[in-house]
Design an enzyme around this catalytic site. Structure first.
Site, mmCIF file in Angstrom:
data_model
loop_
_atom_site.group_PDB
_atom_site.id
_atom_site.type_symbol
_atom_site.label_atom_id
_atom_site.label_comp_id
_atom_site.label_asym_id
_atom_site.label_seq_id
_atom_site.Cartn_x
_atom_site.Cartn_y
_atom_site.Cartn_z
ATOM 1 C CD GLN A 341 -2.962 0.972 0.054
ATOM 2 O OE1 GLN A 341 -3.333 -0.144 -0.326
ATOM 3 N NE2 GLN A 341 -3.396 2.082 -0.509
ATOM 4 C CB ALA A 362 -5.793 4.228 1.780
ATOM 5 C CG HIS A 369 -7.398 -2.865 -0.447
ATOM 6 N ND1 HIS A 369 -8.125 -3.754 -1.213
ATOM 7 C CD2 HIS A 369 -7.751 -1.630 -0.891
ATOM 8 C CE1 HIS A 369 -8.865 -3.098 -2.083
ATOM 9 N NE2 HIS A 369 -8.659 -1.797 -1.910
ATOM 10 C CG ASP A 376 -10.328 -1.821 -5.113
ATOM 11 O OD1 ASP A 376 -11.136 -1.482 -4.220
ATOM 12 O OD2 ASP A 376 -9.167 -1.402 -5.181
ATOM 13 C CD GLU A 422 -11.909 4.644 -3.796
ATOM 14 O OE1 GLU A 422 -11.932 3.469 -3.359
ATOM 15 O OE2 GLU A 422 -10.888 5.353 -3.770
ATOM 16 C CG HIS A 425 -13.072 0.273 -1.564
ATOM 17 N ND1 HIS A 425 -11.720 0.023 -1.515
ATOM 18 C CD2 HIS A 425 -13.530 0.078 -0.299
ATOM 19 C CE1 HIS A 425 -11.378 -0.303 -0.274
ATOM 20 N NE2 HIS A 425 -12.476 -0.268 0.485
#
Length: 452
Positions: A341, A362, A369, A376, A422, A425
């Protein structure tokens, strides 16, 4: 009641720089924050009542009542630009403007008694006071003290107008009007090497001083020599300390700014470091406000897509049903480690800039996640915002709750979630919790769990 402002970094040495107040773009600053946390306490005891992220570690920070609502909030300075946040919460600047030159020493105060704090720039012993939070020329120019003096700002006589005090060693020379001239009051307090904060510690309108030694604070309720009226400990010796009226009750208390090392995550409510997700009502919450550290690894990392098995099974059912409706749906991304990430976020910032990137990506430690509970989706061709234009996005919004999922970042809720809409997501919360969201829901997890 007019609220106290503070001088950035509590006490700063003067810097003499040539130049005149100049214009600058009024674009709102991209300030979601990273690397620092603020912990503000509404009382003279206990743990922080407010904890949030704003700005970056290198920013110069001021607190003041920028909107006249009674509570002090942060402003960060980058060069000659100032980015105002009107609440003590994580988020973007509410206003941005330019004043002075990048090298100016800057003070904050209510120079005209209207209840709103504004800025002054200092060049030597000359102060250029501005009565509005806008680009433009100074409204008042005064000289006071010597170029090497340390300068403090406060409403020393309780009349609602902030004026200047210069400090020389442990002596303070107080001026009660916005004018050049000699001091109206002179007194001594503490030692020459002490750090000093200004505030109305007892809520009686006039401000006085506190000296800091390590993480101990010695509060004096009058502008006179003598011993402390109150002593308390707060934060750590390495913290940068501030004073302000955080809740608008007319009494100033303490706040600290703390650097958070890479890989650590601090919960905004408790100030504690989290190696496990913050849990409310049995549901893990990971967000910009509730982060997890690099030491956390999902227990399902070895499962298909690194997902919770119930979530993966539910998605397979959902994908089969959407396919039956003629709308192919697949997982594009699911579990990610902290390190993965971090790489994704840094690449996004480099490619798109921090303001855009922080709406759709993020920071490490703030991504769902990492929990194995988020995924996603796409149709195999269109991803991200392109997916939002597909009938699949509408189908997901209509039916996700039937399978135990929610659209985690609904349209129009950026002020709560910290992210733009989103449609792709999805967050697994389970059938029981998801039933409370319903079709086409714009309810956020934060609202459902009463975290706002």
């Amino acid at each position: 009641m007019r609220v106290r402002s503070v001088v950035a970094a509590t006490v700063a040495a003067a810097v003499a720089v040539v130049g005149l107040p100049t214009t600058a773009s009024a674009a709102i600053g991209p300030l979601p924050g990273g690397g620092v946390r603020y912990y503000l306490n509404d009382a003279f005891s206990g743990i922080a009542n407010h904890a949030f992220v704003y700005g970056d570690p290198h920013d110069v920070v001021f607190f003041g009542d920028w909107d006249g609502q009674g509570g002090d909030t942060p402003m960060v300075r980058r060069g000659q630009r100032f980015h105002i946040r009107n609440s003590n919460s994580t988020g973007y600047a509410d206003a941005s403007f330019g004043y002075g030159d990048a090298g100016d020493t800057v003070l904050a105060g209510d120079w005209d008694g209207d209840g709103v704090d504004t800025l002054a720039v200092r060049r030597g012993n000359v102060f250029y006071l501005k009565n509005a939070l806008t680009t433009g020329y100074a409204d008042d120019v005064i000289a006071y003290g010597n170029p090497g003096d340390v300068v403090l700002v406060g409403d020393w006589d309780g009349d609602g107008v902030d004026t200047l005090t210069v400090r020389r060693g442990n002596q303070y020379f107080v001026k009660n009007s916005i004018s050049s001239g000699v001091a109206d009051t002179v007194f001594s307090y503490g030692d020459a090497g002490d750090k000093v904060l200004v505030g109305d510690w007892d809520g009686t309108d006039g401000v006085s001083l506190a000296i800091r030694r390590g993480n101990q604070y010695f509060f004096r309720n009058t502008l006179s020599s003598g011993i402390a009226d109150r002593v308390l400990s707060y934060g750590e010796a390495s913290d940068l300390a501030f004073s302000g009226d955080w809740d608008g009750d007319g009494t100033d208390t303490l706040g600290v700014r703390r650097w958070v090392e890479e890989g650590r995550a601090v919960d905004r409510r408790t100030g504690s470091e989290l190696d496990q997700p913050f849990i409310v009502g049995g549901l893990p919450v990971v967000s910009k406000d509730h982060r997890i550290s690099s030491r956390y690894a999902s227990p399902w990392a070895g499962q298909p897509w690194g997902l919770n098995p119930d979530a993966y099974a539910a998605f397979r059912r959902m994908a089969a049903d959407s396919r039956a409706a003629g709308l192919p749906l697949a997982i594009r991304s699911a579990y990610r480690t902290y390190a993965e990430q971090k790489t994704i976020y840094e690449r996004a910032v480099a490619a798109y800039g921090i303001q855009y990137a922080s709406l759709y990506y993020a920071p490490a430690g703030a991504s769902e996640h990492q929990t194995g509970l988020a995924l996603d989706v796409w149709d195999g061709v269109n991803r991200g915002t392109a997916f939002s234009r597909l009938p699949q996005a509408r189908w997901v919004a209509q039916h996700a709750h039937e399978y135990g999922f929610i659209v985690r970042y609904p349209d129009g809720k950026t002020h709560i979630t910290g992210y733009a809409w989103e449609s792709w997501h999805l967050r697994w919360v389970g059938p029981e919790a998801a039933a409370n969201f319903g079709p086409n829901s714009r309810l956020t997890l934060e609202e459902y769990l009463a975290l706002v």
